[in-house]
Enzyme design. Structure first.
Site, PDB file in Angstrom:
ATOM      1  N   ARG A  72      -3.207 -16.361 -10.074  1.00 37.72           N
ATOM      2  CA  ARG A  72      -3.822 -17.294  -9.128  1.00 37.72           C
ATOM      3  C   ARG A  72      -4.218 -18.523  -9.960  1.00 37.72           C
ATOM      4  O   ARG A  72      -4.727 -18.386 -11.060  1.00 37.72           O
ATOM      5  CB  ARG A  72      -5.073 -16.687  -8.501  1.00 37.72           C
ATOM      6  CG  ARG A  72      -4.783 -15.334  -7.874  1.00 37.72           C
ATOM      7  CD  ARG A  72      -5.472 -15.157  -6.544  1.00 37.72           C
ATOM      8  NE  ARG A  72      -5.205 -13.845  -5.998  1.00 37.72           N
ATOM      9  CZ  ARG A  72      -4.112 -13.537  -5.300  1.00 37.72           C
ATOM     10  NH1 ARG A  72      -3.184 -14.446  -5.069  1.00 37.72           N
ATOM     11  NH2 ARG A  72      -3.945 -12.318  -4.831  1.00 37.72           N
ATOM     12  N   ASP A 128       2.486  -7.332   2.748  1.00 38.76           N
ATOM     13  CA  ASP A 128       1.835  -7.365   4.067  1.00 38.76           C
ATOM     14  C   ASP A 128       2.816  -7.717   5.196  1.00 38.76           C
ATOM     15  O   ASP A 128       2.553  -7.418   6.369  1.00 38.76           O
ATOM     16  CB  ASP A 128       0.686  -8.387   4.085  1.00 38.76           C
ATOM     17  CG  ASP A 128      -0.339  -8.111   2.998  1.00 38.76           C
ATOM     18  OD1 ASP A 128      -0.346  -6.993   2.470  1.00 38.76           O
ATOM     19  OD2 ASP A 128      -1.119  -9.031   2.675  1.00 38.76           O
ATOM     20  N   ARG A 163      -8.339  19.581   8.113  1.00 38.77           N
ATOM     21  CA  ARG A 163      -9.307  18.494   7.988  1.00 38.77           C
ATOM     22  C   ARG A 163      -8.926  17.265   8.813  1.00 38.77           C
ATOM     23  O   ARG A 163      -7.790  17.114   9.244  1.00 38.77           O
ATOM     24  CB  ARG A 163      -9.362  18.036   6.523  1.00 38.77           C
ATOM     25  CG  ARG A 163     -10.284  18.860   5.698  1.00 38.77           C
ATOM     26  CD  ARG A 163     -10.359  18.304   4.296  1.00 38.77           C
ATOM     27  NE  ARG A 163     -11.149  19.231   3.496  1.00 38.77           N
ATOM     28  CZ  ARG A 163     -10.955  19.466   2.217  1.00 38.77           C
ATOM     29  NH1 ARG A 163     -10.008  18.832   1.563  1.00 38.77           N
ATOM     30  NH2 ARG A 163     -11.719  20.302   1.560  1.00 38.77           N
ATOM     31  N   LYS A 214      -4.799  21.918  16.972  1.00 42.91           N
ATOM     32  CA  LYS A 214      -3.983  21.321  15.918  1.00 42.91           C
ATOM     33  C   LYS A 214      -4.763  21.429  14.613  1.00 42.91           C
ATOM     34  O   LYS A 214      -4.221  21.669  13.558  1.00 42.91           O
ATOM     35  CB  LYS A 214      -3.726  19.854  16.272  1.00 42.91           C
ATOM     36  CG  LYS A 214      -2.597  19.233  15.527  1.00 42.91           C
ATOM     37  CD  LYS A 214      -2.266  17.881  16.106  1.00 42.91           C
ATOM     38  CE  LYS A 214      -1.177  17.238  15.263  1.00 42.91           C
ATOM     39  NZ  LYS A 214      -0.808  15.931  15.741  1.00 42.91           N
ATOM     40  N   PHE A 216      -6.099  19.452  12.591  1.00 43.45           N
ATOM     41  CA  PHE A 216      -6.169  18.393  11.583  1.00 43.45           C
ATOM     42  C   PHE A 216      -5.782  17.062  12.222  1.00 43.45           C
ATOM     43  O   PHE A 216      -5.168  17.036  13.299  1.00 43.45           O
ATOM     44  CB  PHE A 216      -5.222  18.694  10.413  1.00 43.45           C
ATOM     45  CG  PHE A 216      -3.768  18.528  10.777  1.00 43.45           C
ATOM     46  CD1 PHE A 216      -3.065  19.569  11.349  1.00 43.45           C
ATOM     47  CD2 PHE A 216      -3.108  17.316  10.577  1.00 43.45           C
ATOM     48  CE1 PHE A 216      -1.728  19.411  11.706  1.00 43.45           C
ATOM     49  CE2 PHE A 216      -1.780  17.150  10.929  1.00 43.45           C
ATOM     50  CZ  PHE A 216      -1.086  18.206  11.495  1.00 43.45           C
TER      51      PHE A 216
HETATM   52  O1  F6P Z   1      -1.226  -9.661   0.000  1.00 49.42           O
HETATM   53  C1  F6P Z   1      -0.888  -8.502  -0.680  1.00 49.42           C
HETATM   54  C2  F6P Z   1      -2.105  -7.688  -0.993  1.00 49.42           C
HETATM   55  O2  F6P Z   1      -1.738  -6.532  -1.712  1.00 49.42           O
HETATM   56  C3  F6P Z   1      -2.960  -7.313   0.221  1.00 49.42           C
HETATM   57  O3  F6P Z   1      -2.431  -6.236   0.933  1.00 49.42           O
HETATM   58  C4  F6P Z   1      -4.290  -7.045  -0.427  1.00 49.42           C
HETATM   59  O4  F6P Z   1      -5.336  -7.208   0.489  1.00 49.42           O
HETATM   60  C5  F6P Z   1      -4.340  -8.102  -1.476  1.00 49.42           C
HETATM   61  O5  F6P Z   1      -2.988  -8.436  -1.798  1.00 49.42           O
HETATM   62  C6  F6P Z   1      -5.044  -7.753  -2.753  1.00 49.42           C
HETATM   63  O6  F6P Z   1      -4.919  -8.849  -3.587  1.00 49.42           O
HETATM   64  P1  F6P Z   1      -5.486  -8.911  -5.069  1.00 49.42           P
HETATM   65  O7  F6P Z   1      -4.702  -7.946  -5.882  1.00 49.42           O
HETATM   66  O8  F6P Z   1      -5.270 -10.314  -5.504  1.00 49.42           O
HETATM   67  O9  F6P Z   1      -6.926  -8.560  -4.957  1.00 49.42           O
END
Ligand code: F6P
Length: 324
Positions: A72, A128, A163, A214, A216
């Site tokens: 970043r 995502d 569970r 079921k 669980f």
């Molecule tokens: O955007 C991908 C992702 O893995 C998300 O699913 C998750 O919320 C985020 O990145 C975590 O990001 P970082 O590793 O920068 O905390």
């Protein structure tokens, strides 16, 4: 010799290396040299780069993570640093910048286009899978498979001990991973931020699972809804007199984001990379690669800005029909 720049930016994911390889080899095929900047925008600012040739991307197709590293870079918000990045790009005589990233990275790169006229090309990646304008982003399929394999294992214990188990999956603000993982593992309940389920409905479903002998239930929970710990605490408290046993939880976390990409991700990453370079060769500028209804196409980079993709309600209904 014509030159292009290449970065991977934002969170890593499986398939980045496959895409790097595809961009470099396609460029090489057409007589273009690829300059790979290290750690995304940070490498652009610090002029930290490596020349990538046919051989330097050998043996990386099946590897997770990114050989170019990623980071970043808050400094990219400042004009001064963007100017520095652009000057570095120009001093290397680079004609276009290829960004394998999410919509945040696309927005950063877009500023280089707006402020300095640099040709910027985006290739979508994020586990995502919520980038607006494309139905697929590199990394998603592997993340879903990684989560599915983990939940299959958790399910053995869940069933043996009868569970209720909450499994938290990634997705930041979106529910695509949870939705597909819920379907692939036969989760009894799938919770995603786009279509919230009231607590009393979750309770009813848990009690129904118990009542139908079921015994669980697996609850797949997208991180954007709540933390698994929080939800387990709430449900344990609310159901303490209902004889459902202790509700346990597991956060899958980064297990989803690493490892060798699936065949699908390797293939999509390769196709996206080849498409991006070939469109650039045809003279197209400032576009992102997109996947729509089975086709790879190009769209204006700006299309992805300011919003995220939302799952189709029908997909969510399928989970409800097939579960409790
Ligand atoms: O955007 C991908 C992702 O893995 C998300 O699913 C998750 O919320 C985020 O990145 C975590 O990001 P970082 O590793 O920068 O905390």
């Amino acid at each position: 010799m014509k030159k292009i720049g290449l970065i991977t930016s934002g969170g890593d994911c499986p398939g980045l290396n496959a895409c790097i390889r595809a961009v470099v080899r396609t460029a090489n095929y057409y007589g273009i040299q690829t300059v790979g900047f290290i750690r995304g925008f940070k490498g652009l600012i610090e002029n930290d780069y490596t020349i990538l040739d046919y051989k330097s991307v050998a043996g990386i197709l099946q590897r997770g993570g990114t050989i170019l590293l990623t980071a970043r870079e808050p400094r990219f918000k400042d004009y001064e640093f963007r100017k520095k990045a652009y000057e570095n790009i120009k001093s290397l005589d680079i004609d276009a910048l290829f960004v394998i990233g999410g919509n945040g990275s696309f927005q950063g790169a877009y500023l280089l286009q707006k402020e300095f006229g640099l040709n910027v090309i985006g290739i979508p990646k994020t586990i995502d899978n919520d980038i607006f304008g494309t139905q697929y982003a590199i990394g998603f399929d592997t993340a879903v498979n990684n989560a599915m394999e983990s939940i299959d294992k958790i399910k053995d214990t869940t069933m043996s001990h009868e569970r209720i188990f909450i499994v938290e999956v990634m997705g930041r603000d979106s529910g695509f991973i949870a939705l597909e993982v819920g379907m692939a593992t036969g989760a009894e309940i799938t919770l995603i931020p786009e279509y919230p389920l009231p607590l009393h409905v979750i309770e009813e479903k848990i009690l129904k699972a118990k009542k139908m002998e079921k015994g669980f239930a697996i609850i797949v929970l997208a991180e954007g809804v709540a933390s698994a710990k929080e939800l387990a605490e709430i449900l344990n408290e609310r159901l303490k007199d209902k004889d459902v046993g202790e509700i346990r939880y597991q956060v899958l976390g980064y297990i989803q984001r690493g490892g060798s990409p699936t065949a699908y991700d390797r293939i999509m990453a390769s196709k996206f990379g080849v498409f991006a370079v070939e469109k650039y060769m045809e003279g197209e500028k400032n576009f992102m690669v997109a996947f729509e209804d089975g086709k790879i196409l190009s769209k204006p980079l700006e299309i992805s800005f300011g919003k995220i993709r939302v799952p189709n309600i029908k997909e969510y209904e399928i989970n409800n029909i097939l579960s409790l």
